[in-house]
Design a protein around this motif. Structure first.
Motif, PDB file in Angstrom:
ATOM      1  N   THR A 153       0.734  -1.244  -0.185  1.00 21.37           N
ATOM      2  CA  THR A 153       0.084   0.135   0.028  1.00 21.37           C
ATOM      3  C   THR A 153       0.782   1.147   0.161  1.00 21.37           C
ATOM      4  O   THR A 153       0.444   2.422  -0.403  1.00 21.37           O
ATOM      5  CB  THR A 153      -1.081   0.123   1.303  1.00 21.37           C
ATOM      6  OG1 THR A 153       0.032  -0.068   2.383  1.00 21.37           O
ATOM      7  CG2 THR A 153      -1.708  -1.268   1.348  1.00 21.37           C
ATOM      8  N   GLU A 286     -11.679   1.099  -4.725  1.00 24.12           N
ATOM      9  CA  GLU A 286     -10.829   1.593  -3.531  1.00 24.12           C
ATOM     10  C   GLU A 286      -9.521   2.007  -3.649  1.00 24.12           C
ATOM     11  O   GLU A 286      -8.654   1.302  -4.401  1.00 24.12           O
ATOM     12  CB  GLU A 286     -11.020   0.302  -2.187  1.00 24.12           C
ATOM     13  CG  GLU A 286     -12.108  -0.152  -2.303  1.00 24.12           C
ATOM     14  CD  GLU A 286     -13.240   0.429  -1.225  1.00 24.12           C
ATOM     15  OE1 GLU A 286     -12.573   0.976  -0.328  1.00 24.12           O
ATOM     16  OE2 GLU A 286     -14.357   0.170  -1.374  1.00 24.12           O
ATOM     17  N   ASN A 288      -6.461   1.931  -1.460  1.00 20.99           N
ATOM     18  CA  ASN A 288      -5.847   1.292  -0.341  1.00 20.99           C
ATOM     19  C   ASN A 288      -4.916   2.326   0.493  1.00 20.99           C
ATOM     20  O   ASN A 288      -3.905   2.886  -0.345  1.00 20.99           O
ATOM     21  CB  ASN A 288      -5.409   0.049  -0.361  1.00 20.99           C
ATOM     22  CG  ASN A 288      -6.189  -0.946  -1.144  1.00 20.99           C
ATOM     23  OD1 ASN A 288      -7.481  -0.938  -0.727  1.00 20.99           O
ATOM     24  ND2 ASN A 288      -5.777  -1.629  -1.869  1.00 20.99           N
ATOM     25  N   LEU A 339      -3.938  -6.605   2.819  1.00 16.79           N
ATOM     26  CA  LEU A 339      -5.589  -6.172   2.570  1.00 16.79           C
ATOM     27  C   LEU A 339      -6.657  -6.983   3.580  1.00 16.79           C
ATOM     28  O   LEU A 339      -7.306  -6.451   4.092  1.00 16.79           O
ATOM     29  CB  LEU A 339      -5.812  -6.444   1.235  1.00 16.79           C
ATOM     30  CG  LEU A 339      -4.967  -5.677   0.180  1.00 16.79           C
ATOM     31  CD1 LEU A 339      -5.570  -5.914  -1.357  1.00 16.79           C
ATOM     32  CD2 LEU A 339      -4.853  -4.203   0.262  1.00 16.79           C
ATOM     33  N   ILE A 344     -10.471  -4.947   4.019  1.00 15.60           N
ATOM     34  CA  ILE A 344     -10.638  -4.309   2.883  1.00 15.60           C
ATOM     35  C   ILE A 344     -12.191  -4.925   2.461  1.00 15.60           C
ATOM     36  O   ILE A 344     -12.279  -6.345   2.734  1.00 15.60           O
ATOM     37  CB  ILE A 344      -9.820  -4.438   1.542  1.00 15.60           C
ATOM     38  CG1 ILE A 344      -8.523  -4.004   1.774  1.00 15.60           C
ATOM     39  CG2 ILE A 344     -10.337  -4.135   0.180  1.00 15.60           C
ATOM     40  CD1 ILE A 344      -8.499  -2.465   1.913  1.00 15.60           C
ATOM     41  N   SER A 352      -7.205  -6.581  -6.397  1.00 17.70           N
ATOM     42  CA  SER A 352      -6.377  -5.388  -6.041  1.00 17.70           C
ATOM     43  C   SER A 352      -5.342  -5.280  -7.241  1.00 17.70           C
ATOM     44  O   SER A 352      -4.902  -6.508  -7.877  1.00 17.70           O
ATOM     45  CB  SER A 352      -5.487  -5.909  -4.458  1.00 17.70           C
ATOM     46  OG  SER A 352      -4.827  -7.014  -4.917  1.00 17.70           O
TER      47      SER A 352
END
Ligand code: PLP
Length: 403
Positions: A153, A286, A288, A339, A344, A352
């Motif tokens: 991330t 999203e 992250n 994650l 998440i 992802s």
């Protein structure tokens, strides 16, 4: 045109690093421990490379820098070397989102009877500070190991603050940080901001040196038994004839990193621009760790209703190299532990996509990504039953192959 957006996996070797290695791959082949002038010259040059790495880290002395083969070795040395040096303390604190190069040695120490506390993160990716403070056991905790920046991330942990908390709780607890993803992207100052950090790992191939070289910073006075036993190289702390070409390359990469640090605001601006464009073009996306301080080069996305592997496949078809957080192991697709730790949403966990840049990334590459990714996501979603169910869109039927 190949578009390389996977710099957290590895980086292109810089021409400066290649040039630095060259003499040691031909005429300067002497063993720095040998007893003649040519060898002494090589030993002097090795001392210079160590000083370059120490300068990059703002270490007090080059003697605090050990050359290793990679960050994995540096991290293993920290866990097994500090535990062997102080067997009376048998508790370790780390985080749930570390790289396997920390998590696996921790699990091995658990099998050997150690207690390990894995501090959780919040859904934002931020470390749960209250849980961190609760985890420390004065008189019992041997080591705290917290990564500087997360490889998936890019979320930055406040290691300087955390080290201060640790030392205020019990000055004998050692503090280690895995700086593999921050070296060359964030300033590292072991004489200033990071002066409470005892040990720090990083790796050459994440900062434009070749794969197979890393370093471990060990603050003077830190109890550490060698992980590799043998000869007396690296002041008796890491046996094995020194890898001169790679030490030269790492030193060159450290010098280059100082220039690359100045490029990081431009890299962050490109990353932010891409993030904004993708958020505008892709619903149910999203980002992250977006609310946290992040390394300037990392963009971690989670696309609801599709799989990261399919996105990578389609991007690869378009000449784009990127990465996903899930790992295909023993036939089952496991979402990334990072994650998962961030909780998440389930429908996004498998979708992802990690994009990671470097000082060599160009605006043309960012533009190509901004065009390709929405097109790929849209076409994959048209085939996704989850997407169709969630949005009420009829499922596109793939065209039958020509007979
Ligand atoms: N630590 C972190 C945070 C990493 O991202 C990586 C590699 O991805 C490693 C350690 C392992 O590095 P190396 O490949 O040099 O062993």
């Amino acid at each position: 045109m190949l578009i390389y957006a996977d710099n957290n996996a590895t980086t292109a070797v810089a021409p400066e690093a290649v040039e630095a290695m060259r003499p040691f791959l031909s005429d300067c082949y002497f063993n720095p421990s040998s007893m003649y002038d040519s060898a002494a010259d090589v030993a002097r040059r090795l001392a210079g490379f160590r000083a370059d790495v120490a300068h990059f880290l703002r270490a007090a002395s080059p003697a605090e820098v050990l050359f290793t083969s990679c960050a994995t070795e540096s991290n293993n040395t920290v866990l097994f070397g500090t535990s062997a040096a102080n067997p009376a303390r048998r508790h370790i604190v780390t985080t749930a989102v570390e790289h396997p190069a920390i998590l696996e040695p921790c699990r091995e120490l658990e099998r050997r009877g150690y207690a390990v506390t894995y501090v959780p993160v919040l859904p934002t990716g931020e470390l749960d500070r209250a849980a961190f403070v609760r985890a420390l056991r004065p008189g019992e905790t041997l080591l705290v190991s917290v990564m500087h920046a997360n490889n998936e991330t890019g979320v930055i942990f406040p290691v300087a603050d955390l080290a201060r908390i640790v030392k205020a709780t019990d000055p004998a607890i050692l503090f280690h940080t895995d700086a593999t993803q921050s070296a060359g992207k964030l300033p590292l100052d072991l004489s200033g901001e990071l002066s409470q950090v005892d040990l720090l790992s990083f790796s050459g191939h994440k900062m434009h040196a070749p794969k197979g070289v890393g370093a471990l910073y060990v603050r003077k006075g830190t109890p550490l038994r060698p992980f590799l036993l043998g000869g007396h190289q690296e002041s008796g702390r890491r046996a094995g004839t020194e890898n001169l070409p790679y030490a030269a390359a790492l030193a060159a990469a450290c010098q280059l990193a100082t220039k690359h640090l100045a490029e990081m605001p431009r890299v962050a601006a490109m990353r932010d621009d891409l993030q904004t464009r993708l958020q505008a073009a892709i619903p149910f996306l999203e980002v992250n760790g977006a609310t946290q301080p992040r390394t300037p080069n990392t963009l971690s996305l989670a696309c609801h209703f599709i799989e990261g592997e399919s996105i990578l496949y389609e991007l690869n078809e378009r000449g784009i190299c990127a990465s996903t957080g899930s790992a295909c192991s023993s036939g089952s697709l496991e979402p990334s532990h990072v994650l998962k730790a961030m909780a998440i949403p389930f429908t996004a966990m498998h979708g992802s996509l990690r994009l990671s840049f470097s000082a060599y990334t160009t605006q043309a590459e960012i533009d190509a990504l901004a065009n390709a990714i929405p097109a790929v996501v849209t076409s994959l979603r048209r085939l996704s039953p989850y997407w169709n169910e969630a949005t009420g869109t009829p499922r596109a039927v793939p065209a039958a192959p020509a007979p």
